[in-house]
Scaffold this motif. Structure first.
Motif, short mmCIF file in Angstrom:
data_model
loop_
_atom_site.label_atom_id
_atom_site.label_comp_id
_atom_site.label_asym_id
_atom_site.label_seq_id
_atom_site.Cartn_x
_atom_site.Cartn_y
_atom_site.Cartn_z
N MET A 10 0.81 -1.22 -0.11
CA MET A 10 -0.06 -0.06 0.06
C MET A 10 1.06 1.27 -0.03
O MET A 10 2.24 1.05 0.20
N GLN A 11 0.25 2.39 -0.24
CA GLN A 11 1.02 3.62 -0.22
C GLN A 11 1.00 4.52 0.90
O GLN A 11 -0.18 4.38 1.63
N ARG A 69 5.88 8.96 4.15
CA ARG A 69 6.59 8.48 5.11
C ARG A 69 7.53 9.66 5.23
O ARG A 69 7.84 10.46 4.41
N ALA A 88 5.53 6.40 -0.49
CA ALA A 88 6.41 5.02 -0.63
C ALA A 88 5.28 3.99 -0.35
O ALA A 88 4.25 4.07 0.12
N ASP A 89 5.81 2.90 -0.98
CA ASP A 89 4.95 1.70 -1.18
C ASP A 89 5.64 0.82 0.35
O ASP A 89 6.81 0.76 0.40
N VAL A 90 4.74 0.57 1.08
CA VAL A 90 5.26 -0.04 2.33
C VAL A 90 4.01 -1.08 2.55
O VAL A 90 3.02 -1.24 1.84
N GLU A 141 1.27 -3.42 4.35
CA GLU A 141 0.04 -3.23 5.02
C GLU A 141 0.06 -3.48 6.50
O GLU A 141 0.84 -4.60 6.74
N THR A 165 4.97 7.01 9.54
CA THR A 165 3.83 7.21 8.62
C THR A 165 3.31 8.44 9.11
O THR A 165 2.64 8.42 10.14
N ALA A 185 -2.11 7.16 4.90
CA ALA A 185 -1.99 5.90 4.25
C ALA A 185 -3.35 5.22 3.47
O ALA A 185 -4.54 5.76 4.31
N GLU A 186 -3.22 4.34 2.91
CA GLU A 186 -4.54 3.47 2.53
C GLU A 186 -5.08 2.66 3.55
O GLU A 186 -6.51 2.69 3.58
N SER A 196 -1.01 11.71 -3.54
CA SER A 196 0.10 11.82 -4.12
C SER A 196 0.26 13.36 -4.33
O SER A 196 1.49 13.68 -4.79
N GLY A 224 -4.92 6.65 -2.03
CA GLY A 224 -5.29 5.84 -3.34
C GLY A 224 -5.63 6.38 -4.51
O GLY A 224 -6.05 6.01 -5.43
#
Length: 326
Positions: free
Chosen positions: A1-2, A5, A19-21, A23, A61, A95-96, A302, A325
């Motif tokens: 998920m994005q 950070r 960033a992609d981290v 879940e 986060t 975060a998502e 974003s 998202g």
């Protein structure tokens, strides 16, 4: 998920990145929530710089508060999948998906959308705790709200007016005055940055302010000590001006007013029953349509930099809401 950070502390957001981290995994007593909207608060900006009193360990986060839909929860929590909730836990909202202790969440007020719910929590709990819980706000009183273009300032104006107070808003930006007037609907908006006592005295017929709500500090606090009515209350919310003010104790002694320090989150932690009562009172007002948070802009996560930079430049009138998202 994005997730947004904070990889290292910096004064120019160079340490912040989307960033992609992985879940997050739900711990005991926690509720797992799909975040639908998350609102930006001034402490979020300060935490990227290490300038807030709460200093999470880097990396973390970002994000104080959000609204969303429950994915997983213990039955004893009172929440179940599909429930719409709002809240937060100092970090993790941008975060998502977020995992938050059940006690840090509440049901969204009926009829409210995710963006408004995300923008309501911290701002209105701060305003309610300062004005009502500690300030003892009564119908018909005069309330002077500084920093009225910010989310907390606008919430204080909105709440005080909904409860029957007469509100005077101030801003250091004449360009924002018209928008503040339209959103907060105070009795007046004062735009003078240095001396404003005479304007307050004129507006109140010499009575001055029963409650001063001050997130700004510095010179504004200094002048505010001249604006408090005898027996009134000066609520210290913060010091966004950058200067922590000092006061000679002869001033509150002679004028008979109280200076009250406000940390709404800490108050709710120390007195959880009162914190829960404040949350319920705000929800009732929201469901009745008496209060509604002011949102300056809604952005996909974003475009996080746009929101944080606008806050740093003090361009906002109301809250920024991020949509993960999107």
């Amino acid at each position: 998920m994005q997730a947004l950070r904070v990889e290292h502390l910096s004064d120019d957001l160079s340490g912040v990145a989307l960033a992609d981290v992985a879940e997050p995994e739900r711990g005991a007593g926690e509720v797992k929530v799909r975040v639908a909207a998350a609102s930006l608060n001034f402490p979020d900006l300060l935490m990227t710089q290490g300038g807030y009193q709460f200093k999470p360990e880097v990396p973390f986060t970002s994000g104080l508060e959000f609204a969303g839909e429950v994915l997983e929860a213990d039955p004893a929590s009172g929440f179940a999948p599909g429930h719409k909730v709002m809240g937060g836990n100092k970090t993790g909202a941008f975060a998502e998906i977020a995992c938050v202790p059940a006690g840090k969440l509440s049901a969204m007020p009926a009829g409210m959308d995710f963006a408004a719910a995300a923008a309501m929590g911290a701002a209105y709990s701060t305003a309610f705790t300062g004005l009502v819980e500690l300030g003892g706000l009564e119908e018909g009183q005069w309330v002077l709200v500084h920093g009225a273009s910010g989310g907390v300032g606008l919430a204080a104006c909105d709440l005080a007016r909904a409860l029957g107070a007469r509100v005077i808003a101030t801003t250091g930006s004449p360009a924002k005055a018209e928008r503040i007037a339209a959103l907060a609907r105070p009795e007046a908006v004062i735009t003078s940055e240095g001396r404003f006592r005479e304007e307050v005295a004129q507006l109140t017929g010499g009575a001055l302010a029963d409650i001063v709500f001050d997130p700004v500090g510095g010179d504004v606090f200094d002048e505010s000590t001249r604006c408090v009515a005898f027996g009134g209350k000066l609520v210290v919310v913060g010091f966004t001006s950058g200067r922590i003010a000092e006061v000679s104790t002869n001033i509150p002694l002679i004028k008979g007013f109280s200076i009250i320090g406000l940390r709404a989150g800490e108050y709710a932690r120390r007195f959880p029953e009162r914190g829960a009562a404040i949350t319920r009172a705000i929800a009732r007002l929201a469901e009745a349509g008496a209060i509604s948070p002011a949102i300056d802009r809604t952005l996909p996560l974003s475009r996080w930099r746009e929101g944080l930079e606008a806050m740093a430049r003090r361009e906002l009138v109301g809250k920024v809401v991020f949509v993960p998202g999107a």
